[in-house]
Design a protein around this motif. Structure first.
Motif, short mmCIF file in Angstrom:
data_model
loop_
_atom_site.label_atom_id
_atom_site.label_comp_id
_atom_site.label_asym_id
_atom_site.label_seq_id
_atom_site.Cartn_x
_atom_site.Cartn_y
_atom_site.Cartn_z
N ASP A 1 0.82 -1.20 0.00
CA ASP A 1 0.00 0.00 0.00
C ASP A 1 0.86 1.26 0.00
OD1 ASP A 1 -0.86 0.21 3.56
OD2 ASP A 1 1.07 0.06 2.52
N GLY A 2 2.06 1.18 -0.44
CA GLY A 2 2.93 2.34 -0.49
C GLY A 2 3.90 2.39 0.68
N GLY A 3 3.69 1.51 1.64
CA GLY A 3 4.59 1.46 2.77
C GLY A 3 5.16 0.07 2.94
N ASP A 4 5.53 -0.27 4.16
CA ASP A 4 6.11 -1.59 4.40
C ASP A 4 5.08 -2.63 4.83
OD1 ASP A 4 8.63 -0.64 3.80
OD2 ASP A 4 8.98 0.02 5.88
N ARG A 5 3.87 -2.17 5.18
CA ARG A 5 2.89 -3.13 5.65
C ARG A 5 2.02 -3.62 4.50
NH1 ARG A 5 -1.39 -0.31 6.84
NH2 ARG A 5 -1.06 1.89 6.53
N PRO A 6 1.51 -4.83 4.64
CA PRO A 6 0.62 -5.35 3.59
C PRO A 6 -0.70 -4.58 3.58
CG PRO A 6 0.63 -6.80 5.48
CD PRO A 6 1.70 -5.78 5.74
N ALA A 7 -1.36 -4.56 2.43
CA ALA A 7 -2.64 -3.88 2.33
C ALA A 7 -3.72 -4.65 3.08
CB ALA A 7 -3.02 -3.74 0.86
N THR A 8 -4.67 -3.92 3.63
CA THR A 8 -5.82 -4.53 4.28
C THR A 8 -7.08 -3.79 3.83
OG1 THR A 8 -5.60 -3.09 6.21
CG2 THR A 8 -4.50 -5.24 6.31
N VAL A 9 -8.22 -4.41 4.07
CA VAL A 9 -9.49 -3.75 3.74
C VAL A 9 -10.36 -3.67 4.98
CG1 VAL A 9 -9.50 -4.40 1.31
CG2 VAL A 9 -10.43 -5.98 2.99
N ASP A 10 -11.04 -2.54 5.13
CA ASP A 10 -11.97 -2.39 6.24
C ASP A 10 -13.37 -2.15 5.65
OD1 ASP A 10 -11.92 0.21 5.29
OD2 ASP A 10 -10.65 0.96 6.91
N HIS A 11 -14.31 -1.88 6.52
CA HIS A 11 -15.70 -1.70 6.09
C HIS A 11 -15.84 -0.55 5.10
CE1 HIS A 11 -20.04 -1.86 6.29
NE2 HIS A 11 -20.10 -0.59 6.66
N ASP A 12 -15.16 0.57 5.38
CA ASP A 12 -15.26 1.72 4.48
C ASP A 12 -14.69 1.41 3.10
OD1 ASP A 12 -16.47 3.21 6.43
OD2 ASP A 12 -14.62 4.19 7.12
N THR A 13 -13.62 0.63 3.06
CA THR A 13 -13.04 0.26 1.76
C THR A 13 -14.01 -0.58 0.95
OG1 THR A 13 -10.80 0.28 2.71
CG2 THR A 13 -11.12 -0.93 0.64
N VAL A 14 -14.68 -1.53 1.60
CA VAL A 14 -15.66 -2.37 0.92
C VAL A 14 -16.80 -1.51 0.37
CG1 VAL A 14 -17.40 -4.17 1.24
CG2 VAL A 14 -15.12 -4.44 2.24
N LEU A 15 -17.27 -0.55 1.17
CA LEU A 15 -18.35 0.33 0.70
C LEU A 15 -17.90 1.15 -0.50
CD1 LEU A 15 -19.90 1.63 4.06
CD2 LEU A 15 -20.75 -0.17 2.55
N THR A 16 -16.66 1.63 -0.47
CA THR A 16 -16.13 2.41 -1.59
C THR A 16 -16.05 1.56 -2.85
OG1 THR A 16 -14.83 3.81 -0.09
CG2 THR A 16 -14.16 3.75 -2.42
N LEU A 17 -15.56 0.34 -2.71
CA LEU A 17 -15.46 -0.55 -3.87
C LEU A 17 -16.84 -0.86 -4.45
CD1 LEU A 17 -12.76 -3.06 -2.55
CD2 LEU A 17 -12.49 -1.43 -4.43
N ARG A 18 -17.81 -1.12 -3.60
CA ARG A 18 -19.16 -1.40 -4.08
C ARG A 18 -19.72 -0.22 -4.86
NH1 ARG A 18 -21.67 -3.92 1.50
NH2 ARG A 18 -20.75 -6.02 1.34
N ALA A 19 -19.52 0.98 -4.33
CA ALA A 19 -20.04 2.18 -4.99
C ALA A 19 -19.36 2.40 -6.34
CB ALA A 19 -19.84 3.40 -4.09
N LEU A 20 -18.05 2.20 -6.40
CA LEU A 20 -17.32 2.36 -7.65
C LEU A 20 -17.82 1.38 -8.71
CD1 LEU A 20 -13.63 2.79 -6.44
CD2 LEU A 20 -14.92 4.45 -7.80
N LEU A 21 -17.95 0.14 -8.32
CA LEU A 21 -18.36 -0.88 -9.28
C LEU A 21 -19.81 -0.67 -9.71
CD1 LEU A 21 -16.63 -3.97 -7.65
CD2 LEU A 21 -15.88 -2.67 -9.65
N ALA A 22 -20.67 -0.24 -8.79
CA ALA A 22 -22.06 0.02 -9.15
C ALA A 22 -22.16 1.14 -10.17
CB ALA A 22 -22.87 0.37 -7.90
N THR A 23 -21.30 2.16 -10.04
CA THR A 23 -21.33 3.31 -10.94
C THR A 23 -20.74 3.00 -12.30
OG1 THR A 23 -21.20 4.82 -9.07
CG2 THR A 23 -20.60 5.70 -11.24
#
Length: 349
Positions: free
Chosen positions: A170-192
């Motif tokens: 994710d641009g740093g040293d830690r692996p990427a993770t997803v939280d509730h807000d990320t899931v909502l953002t992805l759903r909205a993007l794909l719906a649009t």
């Protein structure tokens, strides 16, 4: 009746008897079984002309005659119309298919019905992805590092992909993770940008998604886009459902040398998919006979196919594969009826 019309009636009688008895047909049996309205000598002369023109052949010396591929072709082309199925048969098919709970169940029931009606091998193609639109894309977080993508098309087809975002930096040293807000953002993007679009258009919309989110989300969006493209565009799996393979042995009982090749063709679904590509419009029945199949394994077989879909759009195909010695009128009627019912159910009519 002209001489040509009379000879066609003789050919039609030979086809009918050969399909029913599997035995070469002689002039005497034609006189005994059919009211052709002419003398036995005329029938013999007509058979001689049909043989000279390649419509029938004599498999053995002193035997009767059998139709050739050319003869079957003329017989099929001269059918004035596909004979309708009985009201009871149509009602039984509609009732059986209407009880299906999802697309998989619809196609399983359809292919089973078609195999039982025709006593041949039946094939139904899943709605092809290239002709489908995206009805919905669901994003489910299985845990902070894994997403499940579920794509549902307008034909009811469901594709799933598991995405591991833990492998994405994710641009740093830690692996990427997803939280509730990320899931909502992805759903909205794909719906649009994806929902409601044909798959080819949806692919174009996916390509621009990473640039439309904040930098921190771009790695996750990129891997989601890659998974969706792989599911819908790069490798659109086309599938078939088969039923009635137990009929193969009986259907080709008088041609045992063809059995192995026919079974190989059934197993090689790519061959059947290619044969189904000839279907250009729903409700149009297509018949390919013998060498017209362009496959040595099916050189003594016939394939009766029809498309199903909505309006003029073909979503998939339905077919019956059997020996060239088949009940063409009955098979054509059954294939068309089942294709119509699948189209009505899949398109939501």
């Amino acid at each position: 009746m002209s001489a040509d019309d009379r000879r066609f009636e003789v050919l039609r009688a030979i086809v009918s008897d050969y399909v029913a008895t599997r035995e070469p047909v002689g002039s005497k049996s034609l006189v005994d079984r059919h009211q052709l309205g002419v003398s036995p000598a005329t029938i013999r002369n007509d058979m001689a002309v049909l043989e000279d023109e390649g419509y029938i052949a004599q498999p053995h010396t002193s035997a009767g005659r059998v139709p050739t591929d050319k003869g079957y072709r003329l017989f099929v082309d001269r059918l004035s119309q596909v004979k309708p199925m009985s009201v009871g048969e149509r009602r039984a098919i509609h009732s059986f298919l209407s009880e299906a709970v999802d697309l998989d169940d619809v196609l399983r029931r359809a292919v089973r019905s078609l195999a039982q009606l025709t006593r041949q091998v039946a094939v139904v193609q899943y709605p092809t992805l290239s002709r489908s639109s995206v009805r919905h894309v669901e994003v489910v977080a299985l845990d902070p590092r894994r997403l499940l993508l579920v794509v549902i098309t307008d034909t009811g087809r469901v594709e799933q992909r598991l995405v591991d975002v833990g492998e994405v930096a994710d641009g740093g040293d830690r692996p990427a993770t997803v939280d509730h807000d990320t899931v909502l953002t992805l759903r909205a993007l794909l719906a649009t940008h994806v929902t409601g679009r044909r798959l080819a258009d949806a692919a174009d919309g996916l390509a621009d998604l990473p640039a439309q989110v904040e930098p921190a989300l771009r790695p996750v969006v990129r891997v989601v886009v890659s998974a969706l493209l792989g599911a819908l565009v790069d490798n659109p799996e086309e599938r078939l459902v088969l039923s009635g393979t137990s009929h193969v042995t009986g259907a080709w009982a008088d041609q045992p040398g063809m059995l192995q090749g026919v079974l190989e063709a059934m197993d090689e679904q790519v061959t059947l998919l290619k044969l189904l590509t000839v279907v250009q419009a729903p409700d149009a029945v297509h018949v390919s006979i013998g060498q017209e199949n362009r496959d040595d394994n099916l050189a003594r077989s016939a394939l009766v196919s029809a498309g199903y879909g909505s309006g003029s759009t073909v979503m998939g195909g339905v077919a019956v594969v059997g020996p060239t010695r088949m009940d063409y009128p009955g098979t054509m009627a059954a294939v068309r009826a089942v294709a119509r019912y699948i189209g009505e159910i899949v398109s939501g009519r």
